[in-house]
Design a protein around this motif. Structure first.
Motif, PDB file in Angstrom:
ATOM      1  N   GLY A 166       4.109  10.887   0.040  1.00  0.00           N
ATOM      2  CA  GLY A 166       3.714  10.159  -1.169  1.00  0.00           C
ATOM      3  C   GLY A 166       2.849  11.059  -2.028  1.00  0.00           C
ATOM      4  N   LEU A 178      -3.479  15.523  -2.998  1.00  0.00           N
ATOM      5  CA  LEU A 178      -2.504  15.020  -3.983  1.00  0.00           C
ATOM      6  C   LEU A 178      -1.342  14.329  -3.274  1.00  0.00           C
ATOM      7  CD1 LEU A 178      -1.274  14.911  -6.881  1.00  0.00           C
ATOM      8  CD2 LEU A 178      -0.200  17.103  -6.373  1.00  0.00           C
ATOM      9  N   GLU A 185      -9.645  -0.599  -1.731  1.00  0.00           N
ATOM     10  CA  GLU A 185     -10.674   0.359  -1.339  1.00  0.00           C
ATOM     11  C   GLU A 185     -11.893   0.101  -2.194  1.00  0.00           C
ATOM     12  OE1 GLU A 185      -9.021   4.694  -0.113  1.00  0.00           O
ATOM     13  OE2 GLU A 185      -8.106   3.778  -1.840  1.00  0.00           O
ATOM     14  N   TYR A 222       3.351   5.806  12.529  1.00  0.00           N
ATOM     15  CA  TYR A 222       4.705   6.327  12.294  1.00  0.00           C
ATOM     16  C   TYR A 222       4.793   7.850  12.382  1.00  0.00           C
ATOM     17  CZ  TYR A 222       2.554   6.759   7.645  1.00  0.00           C
ATOM     18  OH  TYR A 222       1.700   7.065   6.622  1.00  0.00           O
ATOM     19  N   ARG A 275       8.561  11.538  10.636  1.00  0.00           N
ATOM     20  CA  ARG A 275       8.364  10.211  11.244  1.00  0.00           C
ATOM     21  C   ARG A 275       8.773  10.271  12.719  1.00  0.00           C
ATOM     22  NH1 ARG A 275       5.744   9.613   6.499  1.00  0.00           N
ATOM     23  NH2 ARG A 275       7.112   9.182   4.743  1.00  0.00           N
ATOM     24  N   VAL A 312       0.845  -1.208   0.000  1.00  0.00           N
ATOM     25  CA  VAL A 312       0.000   0.000   0.000  1.00  0.00           C
ATOM     26  C   VAL A 312       0.873   1.247   0.000  1.00  0.00           C
ATOM     27  CG1 VAL A 312      -2.013  -0.998   1.148  1.00  0.00           C
ATOM     28  CG2 VAL A 312      -0.208   0.026   2.533  1.00  0.00           C
TER      29      VAL A 312
HETATM   30  O1  4AD Z   1      -1.805   9.687   1.926  1.00  0.00           O
HETATM   31  P1  4AD Z   1      -1.305   8.334   1.523  1.00  0.00           P
HETATM   32  O2  4AD Z   1      -2.114   7.174   1.935  1.00  0.00           O
HETATM   33  O3  4AD Z   1       0.174   8.272   2.095  1.00  0.00           O
HETATM   34  C1  4AD Z   1       0.937   7.163   2.167  1.00  0.00           C
HETATM   35  O4  4AD Z   1       0.686   6.092   1.694  1.00  0.00           O
HETATM   36  C2  4AD Z   1       2.270   7.444   2.801  1.00  0.00           C
HETATM   37  N1  4AD Z   1       2.749   6.191   3.392  1.00  0.00           N
HETATM   38  C3  4AD Z   1       3.197   7.962   1.761  1.00  0.00           C
HETATM   39  C4  4AD Z   1       4.558   8.322   2.318  1.00  0.00           C
HETATM   40  O5  4AD Z   1       4.630   9.099   3.233  1.00  0.00           O
HETATM   41  N2  4AD Z   1       5.608   7.770   1.749  1.00  0.00           N
HETATM   42  O6  4AD Z   1      -1.131   8.281  -0.063  1.00  0.00           O
HETATM   43  C5  4AD Z   1      -0.325   9.220  -0.723  1.00  0.00           C
HETATM   44  C6  4AD Z   1      -1.034   9.738  -1.975  1.00  0.00           C
HETATM   45  C7  4AD Z   1      -2.357  10.414  -1.684  1.00  0.00           C
HETATM   46  O7  4AD Z   1      -2.189  11.750  -1.298  1.00  0.00           O
HETATM   47  C8  4AD Z   1      -3.067  10.286  -3.020  1.00  0.00           C
HETATM   48  O8  4AD Z   1      -2.661  11.270  -3.925  1.00  0.00           O
HETATM   49  C9  4AD Z   1      -2.571   8.951  -3.531  1.00  0.00           C
HETATM   50  O9  4AD Z   1      -1.383   8.641  -2.816  1.00  0.00           O
HETATM   51  N3  4AD Z   1      -3.579   7.900  -3.305  1.00  0.00           N
HETATM   52  C10 4AD Z   1      -4.346   7.362  -4.271  1.00  0.00           C
HETATM   53  N4  4AD Z   1      -4.413   7.606  -5.590  1.00  0.00           N
HETATM   54  C11 4AD Z   1      -5.299   6.879  -6.325  1.00  0.00           C
HETATM   55  N5  4AD Z   1      -6.088   5.919  -5.795  1.00  0.00           N
HETATM   56  C12 4AD Z   1      -6.054   5.634  -4.466  1.00  0.00           C
HETATM   57  N6  4AD Z   1      -6.829   4.660  -3.982  1.00  0.00           N
HETATM   58  C13 4AD Z   1      -5.143   6.378  -3.643  1.00  0.00           C
HETATM   59  N7  4AD Z   1      -4.844   6.347  -2.339  1.00  0.00           N
HETATM   60  C14 4AD Z   1      -3.890   7.285  -2.147  1.00  0.00           C
END
Ligand code: 4AD
Length: 485
Positions: free
Chosen positions: A454, A410, A253, A385, A416, A227
């Motif tokens: 991300g 976005l 999802e 985290y 962390r 994920v």
């Molecule tokens: O906010 P998220 O869930 O962050 C993480 O996964 C962190 N672990 C990332 C990190 O810090 N290295 O996801 C990051 C971004 C979201 O802001 C969104 O733009 C995209 O990933 N995202 C999706 N895009 C398309 N479909 C989905 N189901 C998505 N879920 C998250």
């Protein structure tokens, strides 16, 4: 180019012994056309030469004496005009058919195209029945219509433009990280952890009878499609101060929204030795700007097609985003803005609530339709985290989301939790201390303040192109309920 090289060879071989070879080289030069991609032909580099192009017919117009074709091979939005005498016409030369055309490249008398190919030979390599073909000549099909044909939609102008833009944007993102000293890490697709802790996991098992016993697991433990590559990047950030990854990411999802996919591409970066969210926000803003400027410069015609025909007027929004510095507000300020708004929201607003798309879009509008960073979210909204903001009056974490026009979230990032005692207590509370003992080791051995984020690549493309549905910016969309191809 080949002919120039051959001419030098002719000069070098001009001895009595090599005359026979020379005759053959001359014959080869004369008879073998130079193979060009359409973009190369359009650049006019081989004007006057005998050339060969290959591609798919985008238009056919037969007049009494002449035949006009437009042929495209995906190398540019513009197709090459082929002019031929009507003797070269053939009933199988239809819209969508694949052809090989040989002839002489000439300056075109028309302003619309710089060059045209005067055909000497046209070979239909693959026929295409225009009645059955779902796309019709001269029709501009909508994104929603072409979405029904995932195996054919790359043959439309709009989708081939999208794919070129996507390819350039990905290259620009890699360039940004390379130029800024980030090391690319290939994080695994199969993993045994749930980084986000949200339980939206696809389990990975060999196909066959269901396995229930622990010993039966292929990897001896339950495994999932990733994920997020974050935890693996954090491992690397114990030895490299700047790392990133860019790859497919999976979320089970059950959403039919216009911004969620079950498989999407995420750009993730991790920066060591940082105490501030500002450092992360700078990287997020810089990636966005440099990728967008690159795409606007390198894919001008493709982007124009979107901004003129698919999402008219969107270019002004993109220019506005690039002109102004992104806004920043805390989560607490965001809640105030939402509470003071006259808009009625479907989801109620109160401190502690998760921001929904409607809230995010409102906040972006409130900031003048430019991207906005929202920082310091409630502690309970973020995964284990995230770093505890111990000094804040309300219990918050050092987290930041970047919200953008038309899309909402976005990027999501956090500092962390690098303090062993606090991290260990949080994991213990969640009953995850054993699962993440290796993660705690990272805090035991040379732990440093660090953070990362991300960025959803498809949402980025939606934002710059103004595309409403995320399924229209990925080659093969994966969402619950369907898996075409
Ligand atoms: O906010 P998220 O869930 O962050 C993480 O996964 C962190 N672990 C990332 C990190 O810090 N290295 O996801 C990051 C971004 C979201 O802001 C969104 O733009 C995209 O990933 N995202 C999706 N895009 C398309 N479909 C989905 N189901 C998505 N879920 C998250």
């Amino acid at each position: 180019m080949f002919q120039a090289a051959a001419k030098s060879l002719v000069f070098a071989l001009n001895t009595p012994i090599s005359r026979g070879i020379l005759v053959n080289i001359r014959r080869y030069c004369k008879e073998t056309p130079i193979k060009l991609r359409i973009s190369e032909a359009l650049s006019g580099a081989e004007l006057g030469e005998n050339v060969k192009v290959e591609g798919w017919v985008r238009s056919v117009r037969a007049q009494r004496a002449n035949l006009f074709l437009h042929v495209n091979d995906g190398s540019s939005l513009q197709s090459l005009q082929i002019v031929a005498t009507s003797e070269l016409n053939d009933p199988s030369l239809t819209f969508g058919s694949a052809v090989e055309v040989t002839g002489r490249l000439k300056k075109s008398p028309h302003q619309k195209q710089p060059v045209e190919l005067e055909a000497e030979q046209i070979l239909v390599v693959g026929e295409c029945n225009p009645v059955d073909f779902p796309f019709k000549i001269k029709e501009r099909h909508g994104l929603e219509y072409i979405r029904h044909f995932p195996h054919l939609r790359c043959r439309t102008n709009a989708f081939s433009s999208l794919l070129r833009i996507r390819s350039e944007a990905a290259a620009a993102i890699h360039s940004y990280f390379k130029e800024n000293g980030f090391v690319q890490i290939h994080t695994p697709v199969i993993t045994s952890n749930d980084c986000e802790g949200a339980g939206e996991l696809f389990q990975v098992e060999p196909s066959g009878p269901e396995k229930t016993e622990e010993d039966d697991y292929f990897f001896s433990v339950p495994t999932f499609l990733t994920v997020s590559g974050q935890l693996h990047l954090e491992v690397m950030s114990g030895a490299f101060s700047r790392v990133y990854t860019f790859g497919p990411t999976f979320r089970a999802e059950n959403s039919q929204s216009r911004r969620h996919l079950a498989e999407f591409y995420m750009v993730e970066a991790e920066v060591s030795f940082t105490h501030s969210l500002e450092d992360l926000m700078k990287v997020m803003e810089d990636v966005f700007r440099s990728a967008t400027e690159h795409v606007l410069a390198r894919c001008a015609a493709d982007v124009d097609l979107f901004h003129k025909h698919v999402t008219p007027g969107h270019r002004n929004d993109v220019d506005a985003m690039l002109k102004r510095k992104f806004s920043v507000m805390t989560y607490t300020e965001a809640i105030d803005v939402l509470k003071r708004s006259s808009q009625t929201f479907v989801f109620p607003v109160d401190w502690g609530c998760d921001l929904q798309t409607e809230h995010e879009k409102h906040l972006v509008k409130h900031c003048g339709n430019i991207p906005v960073f929202v920082t310091d979210y409630p502690y309970n909204l973020k995964p284990f985290y995230a770093r505890d903001n111990l000094d804040h009056p309300k219990h918050t974490t050092a987290a930041v989301d970047l919200l953008v026009p038309g899309v909402g979230e976005l990027c999501g990032g956090t500092l962390r939790e690098e303090r062993l005692d606090l991290l260990s207590a949080r994991l213990q509370q969640a009953g995850l201390e054993d699962t993440y003992s290796w993660y705690l080791d990272l805090r035991r051995f040379g732990s440093v303040p660090h953070g990362g984020f991300g960025l959803g690549f498809e949402r980025y493309l939606q934002c710059i192109l103004g595309v409403d549905n995320i399924k229209d910016v990925i080659p093969f969309p994966r969402v619950s309920g369907t898996c075409l191809l």
